[in-house]
Motif scaffolding. Structure first.
Motif, PDB file in Angstrom:
ATOM      1  N   SER A 232       0.819  -1.210   0.000  1.00 49.97           N
ATOM      2  CA  SER A 232       0.000   0.000   0.000  1.00 49.97           C
ATOM      3  C   SER A 232       0.854   1.262   0.000  1.00 49.97           C
ATOM      4  N   THR A 233       2.067   1.203   0.570  1.00 47.82           N
ATOM      5  CA  THR A 233       2.938   2.378   0.582  1.00 47.82           C
ATOM      6  C   THR A 233       3.377   2.731  -0.828  1.00 47.82           C
ATOM      7  N   ILE A 234       3.793   1.731  -1.584  1.00 44.52           N
ATOM      8  CA  ILE A 234       4.198   1.977  -2.967  1.00 44.52           C
ATOM      9  C   ILE A 234       2.996   2.404  -3.793  1.00 44.52           C
ATOM     10  N   TYR A 235       1.872   1.786  -3.575  1.00 43.00           N
ATOM     11  CA  TYR A 235       0.667   2.143  -4.322  1.00 43.00           C
ATOM     12  C   TYR A 235       0.310   3.607  -4.089  1.00 43.00           C
ATOM     13  N   ALA A 236       0.479   4.076  -2.850  1.00 43.86           N
ATOM     14  CA  ALA A 236       0.145   5.465  -2.538  1.00 43.86           C
ATOM     15  C   ALA A 236       1.125   6.450  -3.156  1.00 43.86           C
ATOM     16  N   ALA A 237       2.395   6.030  -3.330  1.00 45.42           N
ATOM     17  CA  ALA A 237       3.433   6.954  -3.804  1.00 45.42           C
ATOM     18  C   ALA A 237       3.609   6.924  -5.310  1.00 45.42           C
ATOM     19  N   CYS A 238       3.172   5.853  -5.967  1.00 48.43           N
ATOM     20  CA  CYS A 238       3.565   5.631  -7.359  1.00 48.43           C
ATOM     21  C   CYS A 238       2.392   5.614  -8.332  1.00 48.43           C
ATOM     22  N   ASN A 239       2.607   6.283  -9.437  1.00 46.49           N
ATOM     23  CA  ASN A 239       1.797   6.138 -10.632  1.00 46.49           C
ATOM     24  C   ASN A 239       2.775   5.756 -11.730  1.00 46.49           C
ATOM     25  N   THR A 241       2.713   5.457 -14.771  1.00 43.69           N
ATOM     26  CA  THR A 241       2.714   6.209 -16.027  1.00 43.69           C
ATOM     27  C   THR A 241       3.302   7.598 -15.813  1.00 43.69           C
ATOM     28  N   HIS A 242       3.796   7.855 -14.618  1.00 44.28           N
ATOM     29  CA  HIS A 242       4.339   9.172 -14.256  1.00 44.28           C
ATOM     30  C   HIS A 242       5.205   8.972 -13.007  1.00 44.28           C
ATOM     31  N   VAL A 243       6.401   8.378 -13.196  1.00 49.41           N
ATOM     32  CA  VAL A 243       7.219   7.929 -12.066  1.00 49.41           C
ATOM     33  C   VAL A 243       8.055   9.086 -11.533  1.00 49.41           C
ATOM     34  N   THR A 244       7.691   9.608 -10.406  1.00 54.33           N
ATOM     35  CA  THR A 244       8.340  10.782  -9.812  1.00 54.33           C
ATOM     36  C   THR A 244       9.451  10.357  -8.850  1.00 54.33           C
ATOM     37  N   PRO A 245      10.298  11.312  -8.433  1.00 58.05           N
ATOM     38  CA  PRO A 245      11.293  10.995  -7.398  1.00 58.05           C
ATOM     39  C   PRO A 245      10.675  10.431  -6.125  1.00 58.05           C
ATOM     40  N   LEU A 246       9.487  10.899  -5.736  1.00 59.93           N
ATOM     41  CA  LEU A 246       8.835  10.347  -4.555  1.00 59.93           C
ATOM     42  C   LEU A 246       8.584   8.859  -4.734  1.00 59.93           C
ATOM     43  N   CYS A 247       8.097   8.463  -5.900  1.00 56.23           N
ATOM     44  CA  CYS A 247       7.870   7.052  -6.175  1.00 56.23           C
ATOM     45  C   CYS A 247       9.175   6.270  -6.115  1.00 56.23           C
ATOM     46  N   LEU A 248      10.205   6.775  -6.773  1.00 55.78           N
ATOM     47  CA  LEU A 248      11.483   6.069  -6.806  1.00 55.78           C
ATOM     48  C   LEU A 248      12.104   5.977  -5.429  1.00 55.78           C
ATOM     49  N   ARG A 249      12.024   7.023  -4.642  1.00 56.80           N
ATOM     50  CA  ARG A 249      12.582   7.004  -3.283  1.00 56.80           C
ATOM     51  C   ARG A 249      11.830   6.008  -2.404  1.00 56.80           C
ATOM     52  N   ILE A 368      19.742  14.473  -8.317  1.00 58.42           N
ATOM     53  CA  ILE A 368      19.476  15.380  -7.199  1.00 58.42           C
ATOM     54  C   ILE A 368      18.188  14.967  -6.501  1.00 58.42           C
ATOM     55  N   GLY A 369      17.162  14.609  -7.275  1.00 56.77           N
ATOM     56  CA  GLY A 369      15.875  14.240  -6.696  1.00 56.77           C
ATOM     57  C   GLY A 369      15.961  13.071  -5.744  1.00 56.77           C
ATOM     58  N   LEU A 566       7.810   5.550 -16.908  1.00 57.53           N
ATOM     59  CA  LEU A 566       7.830   6.807 -17.651  1.00 57.53           C
ATOM     60  C   LEU A 566       8.149   7.917 -16.654  1.00 57.53           C
ATOM     61  N   PHE A 567       9.069   8.817 -17.010  1.00 56.23           N
ATOM     62  CA  PHE A 567       9.540   9.840 -16.095  1.00 56.23           C
ATOM     63  C   PHE A 567       9.030  11.216 -16.500  1.00 56.23           C
ATOM     64  N   PRO A 568       8.483  11.992 -15.567  1.00 53.97           N
ATOM     65  CA  PRO A 568       8.218  13.391 -15.882  1.00 53.97           C
ATOM     66  C   PRO A 568       9.522  14.188 -15.839  1.00 53.97           C
ATOM     67  N   VAL A 569       9.740  15.015 -16.837  1.00 52.24           N
ATOM     68  CA  VAL A 569      10.905  15.884 -16.899  1.00 52.24           C
ATOM     69  C   VAL A 569      10.429  17.273 -17.293  1.00 52.24           C
ATOM     70  N   ILE A 570      10.921  18.279 -16.600  1.00 55.41           N
ATOM     71  CA  ILE A 570      10.558  19.650 -16.950  1.00 55.41           C
ATOM     72  C   ILE A 570      11.461  20.122 -18.075  1.00 55.41           C
ATOM     73  N   TRP A 571      10.852  20.556 -19.167  1.00 56.18           N
ATOM     74  CA  TRP A 571      11.614  21.089 -20.293  1.00 56.18           C
ATOM     75  C   TRP A 571      10.942  22.373 -20.767  1.00 56.18           C
ATOM     76  N   ASN A 572      11.667  23.478 -20.646  1.00 58.53           N
ATOM     77  CA  ASN A 572      11.135  24.788 -21.040  1.00 58.53           C
ATOM     78  C   ASN A 572       9.805  25.068 -20.368  1.00 58.53           C
ATOM     79  N   GLY A 573       9.746  24.671 -19.094  1.00 57.86           N
ATOM     80  CA  GLY A 573       8.555  24.935 -18.310  1.00 57.86           C
ATOM     81  C   GLY A 573       7.423  23.970 -18.539  1.00 57.86           C
ATOM     82  N   THR A 574       7.635  22.956 -19.387  1.00 57.81           N
ATOM     83  CA  THR A 574       6.600  21.984 -19.713  1.00 57.81           C
ATOM     84  C   THR A 574       7.020  20.593 -19.264  1.00 57.81           C
TER      85      THR A 574
END
Length: 666
Positions: A232-239, A241-249, A368-369, A566-574
């Motif tokens: 349940s901890t991973i389920y709460a932290a992870c999507n 299709t959009h794997v964030t540093p929080l999910c990876l940590r 860094i994340g 899949l990783f979200p990355v900020i590029w030119n504000g997007t």
């Protein structure tokens, strides 16, 4: 601008160089020996066309590698200090100790100097590596051709990139054994960055030899949806299709770790090919700008690691051989800027066809994340390996970035070298001459002996990109395509996973391309003893599958893996969603940076070169990945299995297990 064809290009270059070259050759008659013998020959790979002779005055930064006096002894030291069962485990060598082992013999140094003087070269102009095992000098093509008894040409790849290269060169017999390689000569690698990806990929059978084992090749693929996590901890932290540093940590157990040795412990990543440089469209009104866009990184960290946001403007960026570094601007590049922002691999973005660009980016933001406040150093190495016209315009040469970077690192004091370094660049092994590959790999061994963990992305087309898996020896023989430097036995290659529970990464993109975790067996490097038991067992379990398409006795990779989509990355504000082992390598490196932090905080050495420890018993600490395959070369590729496999290696890391096994506190 369309690439210049041979007559126009050569005429333009000659006009640029007509009045800018100093004399590099000593005056007076030169007495020379005979007995000139071919030293190395590496035929130009497919897709390269010879445009004609290189301009005689084009400058080449020639680098000569001398045979290292005691490399076998260095390798022995490397394995001893990296083997947890050895009494010397963790007792890494200093830079001075490494230099002493690889320094050439007096005989070798004298022979090379005599050879250079014999051809009229002023040896006062030579520059040396710290161990004096590499000597360099800038010379015009005409002088280099005379020295190497060869002819350089301008070669063009079908994608429009150009190089100055020769297919082979010769040396006097008396100096043969004293020289390991000379560059730039006959390595054709472009570090994946310039490769064009075909828009249509078929999963047809490669040839009749493998058809009996490939009946599922056209339909193979991982489940379209992943089973819900039972944690349940991973389920709460992870999507996923959009794997964030929080999910990876959360997934890799770093989220509760408190950094203790920041500053003493460091991590690094590499950029090449002027990936930090943005050149705007003509008439756009935008200024030329470096990338590693710190404003984008700041925005990313503000969203996903707020306490680290200011560090986006503080981490070190080091220029090597003219590499372009960041000035903090936020100017959008069509391609290179978003690549270098976070490191680059041969990876693919999950964007619409109109946006498709064949690279992913994931270094600074994710290192860094995950690893903050561990300091990060970004290395930007110049030389476009090589892009011809820019080299001329800057009176520079066709550098070999891996070698240039490794030589720079070899010259640093131990206190300035990060304990973990991630690289997401790679070449098809066969585009690199064997001599060059060995020379670069030996440089990596030197860093490993000093306690540095080198992580390399394993690639993104499984066992090879479809429709391209042909040997360049005869351009007809089908073969799987190993990737260099992932296949070097002195680095840790990182494959890609996806979802939870994790399976081997696999994704068909909107362009029709397939992304698969890179995998394979080297043709240039023999299987190291540390992996023999695990790899031989895996090969035996294949039951003859793909026999003849790969080298069973070669160094096998990857060694480990981490999330690759899949990783979200900020590029030119997007926000862009990215895929690739370009993300897997820095993620794994950051996890081991935190393990090193715990060790160093207790006065213990870093883990250093991982593989002997990993294959001996460290693998029991990893989460095994048993689903998926390294599809490529129009086959379903090597299957994932229990234990080590040629898809995900030993699986993914989990920091709490590593900390417990090493007996260190959180």
């Amino acid at each position: 601008m369309a690439p210049l064809r041979a007559p126009t290009m050569i005429a333009a270059v000659l006009s640029l160089l007509s009045c800018m070259q100093p004399s590099f050759v000593a005056a007076g008659p030169v007495a020379r020996r005979s007995d000139i013998i071919v030293k190395d020959y590496h035929k130009a790979p497919r897709f390269w066309s010879n445009l004609g002779p290189a301009p005689s005055e084009h400058l080449i930064h020639l680098t000569v590698g001398l045979s290292q006096g005691r490399f076998d002894e260095l390798e022995r030291h490397l394995y001893e200090v990296s083997d947890p069962a050895h009494a010397r485990y963790g007792k890494h060598l200093s830079a001075d100790e490494v230099n002493e082992l690889v320094a050439p013999t007096d005989e070798a140094s004298a022979a090379v100097l005599e050879w250079l003087e014999e051809y009229g070269i002023d040896t006062e102009d030579l520059t040396y590596s710290p161990a004096k095992d590499w000597v360099s000098i800038r010379l015009p093509v005409s002088t280099v051709e005379d020295l190497l008894n060869t002819e350089y040409s301008v070669w063009e790849h079908r994608d429009g990139s150009t190089v100055v290269r020769t297919e082979g060169y010769s040396l006097p017999n008396y100096v043969h054994k004293h020289i390991s390689t000379i560059q730039p000569t006959n390595s054709w690698a472009r570090l994946e960055g310039h490769k064009q990806r075909k828009e249509v990929m078929k999963r047809s059978v490669l040839n009749k030899r493998t058809s009996h084992a490939l009946e599922a090749a056209d339909t193979w693929g991982p489940p379209s949806t992943f089973p819900p996590p039972d944690n349940s901890t991973i389920y709460a932290a992870c999507n996923f299709t959009h794997v964030t540093p929080l999910c990876l940590r959360t997934l890799y157990g770093t989220i509760d770790y408190e950094v203790k040795a920041a500053g003493v412990n460091k991590m690094g990543h590499t950029n090449y090919l002027e990936e930090g440089k943005y050149t705007p469209k003509p008439g756009s009104g935008c200024p030329e700008s470096p990338s590693t866009n710190r404003s984008d990184i700041s925005q990313f960290l503000g969203l996903y690691r707020p306490e680290a946001q200011q560090y986006a403007y503080e981490f070190d960026a080091i220029s090597i051989a003219g590499g372009v570094i960041d000035n903090g601007t936020n100017v959008a590049s069509e391609a290179r800027d978003r690549e270098a922002n976070l490191g680059k691999s041969s990876v693919l973005r999950n964007l619409s066809l109109s946006q498709q660009h064949p690279f992913s980016v994931l270094h600074a933001e994710y290192m860094i994340g995950i690893g903050y406040p561990t300091p990060l150093i970004a290395y930007h190495t110049g030389g476009r390996n090589p892009t011809y016209m820019p080299d001329i315009l800057t009176t520079d040469n066709s550098d070999e970035p891996f070698l240039v970077w490794a030589q720079y690192m070899a010259g640093l004091p131990d206190s300035e070298v990060p304990q973990v370094i991630s690289t997401s660049y790679g070449d098809d092994e066969q585009t690199v001459s064997r001599a060059y590959a060995q020379a670069v790999c030996n440089q990596f061994a030197q860093l490993g002996a000093r306690g540095v963990s080198l992580f390399f992305s394993s690639g993104d087309f499984g066992v090879g990109q479809d429709e391209t898996c042909i040997s360049n020896i005869d351009n007809t023989t089908a073969m799987f395509m190993p990737s260099f430097p992932a296949d070097c036995p002195y680095v840790t290659a990182v494959g890609a996973t996806t979802g939870y529970p994790e399976s081997a990464a696999w994704r068909r993109l909107s362009s029709g391309l397939y992304f698969n975790s890179g995998a394979g067996f080297a043709n240039y490097f023999e299987q190291p003893s540390y992996q023999a038991k695990a790899v031989d067992a895996y090969v035996a379990g294949l039951g003859g599958l793909y026999d003849g398409l790969y080298n069973k006795s070669g160094r096998a990779y990857p060694d480990i893996s981490a999330i690759g989509q899949l990783f979200p990355v900020i590029w030119n504000g997007t926000t862009l969603n990215l895929v690739g082992t370009s993300g897997s390598s820095p993620i794994a490196a950051a996890v081991f940076a935190l393990l090193n932090d715990a060790l160093i905080a207790e006065g213990r050495p870093p883990v250093g070169f991982l593989n002997p420890w990993l294959y001996k018993w460290g693998h029991i600490l990893f989460t095994d990945v048993t689903n998926g395959s390294s599809a490529g070369c129009n086959t379903s590729g090597f299957p994932a299995t229990e234990g080590w496999d040629a898809v995900t290696g030993w699986g993914t890391p989990y920091l709490p297990k590593l900390l417990e096994a090493f007996g260190v506190d959180k």
